[in-house]
Design a protein around this motif. Structure first.
Motif, PDB file in Angstrom:
ATOM      1  N   THR A  94       0.819  -1.212   0.000  1.00 44.49           N
ATOM      2  CA  THR A  94       0.000   0.000   0.000  1.00 44.49           C
ATOM      3  C   THR A  94       0.854   1.264   0.000  1.00 44.49           C
ATOM      4  N   CYS A  95       1.842   1.309   0.878  1.00 47.21           N
ATOM      5  CA  CYS A  95       2.720   2.489   0.963  1.00 47.21           C
ATOM      6  C   CYS A  95       3.509   2.693  -0.334  1.00 47.21           C
ATOM      7  N   PHE A  98       1.401   4.157  -3.133  1.00 49.82           N
ATOM      8  CA  PHE A  98       1.263   5.617  -3.023  1.00 49.82           C
ATOM      9  C   PHE A  98       2.530   6.314  -3.521  1.00 49.82           C
ATOM     10  N   TYR A 176      -2.647   4.940  -7.109  1.00 50.12           N
ATOM     11  CA  TYR A 176      -3.365   5.549  -5.989  1.00 50.12           C
ATOM     12  C   TYR A 176      -4.583   4.727  -5.557  1.00 50.12           C
ATOM     13  N   VAL A 179      -4.404   2.452  -2.471  1.00 48.45           N
ATOM     14  CA  VAL A 179      -4.240   2.964  -1.104  1.00 48.45           C
ATOM     15  C   VAL A 179      -5.491   2.730  -0.243  1.00 48.45           C
TER      16      VAL A 179
END
Length: 525
Positions: A94-95, A98, A176, A179
């Motif tokens: 997830t990080c 982004f 994106y 996220v």
């Protein structure tokens, strides 16, 4: 014995289907990401001032890091705990997603894609192992159908979704969108996913870090993935660096297998291949990866290059296959739990082989969109009946504490099979097209009645349209027709071989042992 019985009676605190949907969410996100970026490469390259060749490293970097982590995921889950490992992978994925969307340059994007691949590599095997522990053997087929929806439907939907996002927003949104999904997955996983008692006991015995094993698998798989991804582009063995990397990959894999075989605490327990169900299941998984990923590239490639479809339109033609697999997965899961899984798998091979052969009789340069979509749909119908029985039978006779190993090897073998399938199929199409073109050109001789009639008719048509140099244009168009027909025949050849290979696998399903009914407790020990 009492401890084993206690472990076999363990059930999760929450509804098993809630756990299944929770872990499937992140896996679907990760598998979708392997194909969603494909159609966005031209936009990424132009936005970050990179060539098309340089932009492909956005894909290659992810695949390499993903492939390296897959075989190590079982060992890492044992080292830090499966739930903690799974949530770490979701958080990292997830990080890094982004950060990929924020990347100011191609180099930075490739670096974050490596991190994204590391996080994504542990999600598939972790989910499969969680499902195997959450559901008893007599319900495992249906449970794996949920996992199967993520693994086989997401690659089909990726190009369509990626094209739509890129056309309507910007390529950065293909990263994106991960996220919010990742955050939801983390919250649900923290609440619902838990490690069973036997995993907690295993964690008490800290494994020694196998530095040599880790080094060998990183070297071998990394080199192999680069060879498979860049080999066609570099003309394979005419390139020195491709040849060197392949030699390193082969020797590295051989050394890794030998090292792991004799190591007291290996990263991957290669002794599992002594179990005939596991070994046969891995072989079938390899073939499934080759057919699934190979045709996922093959059909859109034909639609875009030969029929002139835009990427989004070819993705829409592939969506029918995703829908077919989505509908067939629950049915296949029910059949696996109620019938002999070997019979279900044999049916899957026959249906898939027949569908591939059917495609060869309908793939032409005059094929319309509806026909293309239906061909992909027919080809996808049989795949769940191979995927689910193979996954289920792989666990027969394997101790429960080895479930993580089965899951990681299953995902690893399928992905490597897909990479090899894509590379071999692409190479064979190029070679077959050249062979057919030489044959057709040798029969398109100026002066022959057929050739003269074709060029004369085409030249007259161009003259009527006031075209400049109609005779030369007529010859050029005939050359284009020959190239198109040669390439189409090459696709037919490759699909025919795939159909034959799949059908020939039917007798081999009897090598596997049929699971005993009511063996839930036995399987858990």
């Amino acid at each position: 014995m009492a401890a084993s019985a206690q472990q076999s009676l363990w059930t999760p605190k929450y509804n098993p289907w809630a756990v299944a949907l929770t872990v499937t969410l992140a896996t679907f996100m990760e598998v979708l990401d392997t194909s969603i970026a494909n159609v966005a490469l031209p936009h990424i390259g132009s936005n970050l001032s990179a060539s098309q060749e340089e932009a492909t490293w956005v894909l290659t970097s992810y695949l390499v890091s993903n492939a390296i982590v897959l075989p190590m995921s079982a060992w890492l889950a044992r080292l830090i705990g499966r739930k903690r490992f799974y949530m770490t992978c979701v958080a990292l994925f997830t990080c890094s997603s982004f950060l990929c969307g924020m990347a100011p340059s191609l180099g930075v994007l490739v670096f974050f894609r490596v991190l994204q691949g590391i996080g994504g590599g542990g999600l598939q095997p972790s989910e499969q192992a969680i499902l195997a522990d959450t559901f008893p053997p007599n319900k495992r087929g249906v449970a794996f159908s949920v996992y199967g929806m993520a693994v086989v439907v997401a690659p089909a939907l990726g190009p369509t979704l990626g094209g739509w996002i890129t056309d309507n927003f910007t390529w950065r949104w293909i990263f994106y969108i991960n996220v919010p999904i990742g955050i939801i997955s983390l919250l649900l996983s923290n609440r619902m996913v838990e490690d069973p008692p036997y995993l907690k006991k295993i964690r008490e015995i800290r494994p020694r870090i196998d530095y040599i094993g880790i080094g060998l698998i990183v070297l071998a798989v990394g080199c192999l993935q680069i060879v498979l991804d860049k080999g066609q582009e570099a003309d394979w063995f005419s390139s020195t660096w491709i040849t060197v990397l392949l030699v390193v990959a082969v020797y590295g894999l051989f050394a890794w297998i030998v090292w792991e075989y004799y190591h007291s605490d290996p990263i991957v327990d290669v002794h599992l291949f002594k179990n005939r169900n596991f070994a046969t299941a891995m072989f079938f998984t390899f073939i499934l990866g080759t057919v699934l990923f190979g045709t996922t590239v093959l059909i859109p490639q034909f639609l875009e290059l030969m029929l002139g479809y835009p990427a989004v339109k070819s993705g829409e033609a592939m969506a029918g296959g995703g829908i077919a697999m989505f509908l067939m997965m629950p049915i296949a899961g029910q059949l696996v739990d109620r019938l002999d899984p070997r019979a279900t798998m044999a049916m899957g091979f026959l249906v898939t082989g027949a569908a591939l052969y059917y495609i060869t009789t309908h793939i032409t340069l005059q094929m319309d969109f509806t026909t293309a979509a239906m061909l992909r749909t027919y080809q996808a119908v049989g795949l769940p009946f191979i995927f689910l029985p193979s996954n289920t039978l792989a666990y027969v006779g394997i101790p429960r504490e080895k479930y993580n190993q089965i899951a990681s090897m299953n995902s690893f073998v399928r992905n490597i099979g897909g990479s090899i399938g894509i590379a071999v199929i692409s190479s064979q199409i190029t070679r077959a097209a050249a062979r057919h073109q030489n044959y057709l050109v040798s029969h398109a001789v100026p002066g022959s009645p057929a050739f003269e009639r074709m060029t004369s008719a085409m030249g007259q048509l161009l003259t009527n349209k006031n075209a400049m140099l109609p005779t030369k244009q007529a010859y050029a168009r005939v050359a284009g027709l020959i190239t198109g027909q040669a390439t189409t025949l090459a696709y037919v050849d490759v699909l025919s071989v795939l159909a034959l290979i799949v059908v020939c696998l039917v007798p081999f399903v009897m090598i596997m042992r049929k699971p005993k009914r009511g063996a839930a407790v036995e399987a858990a020990h």
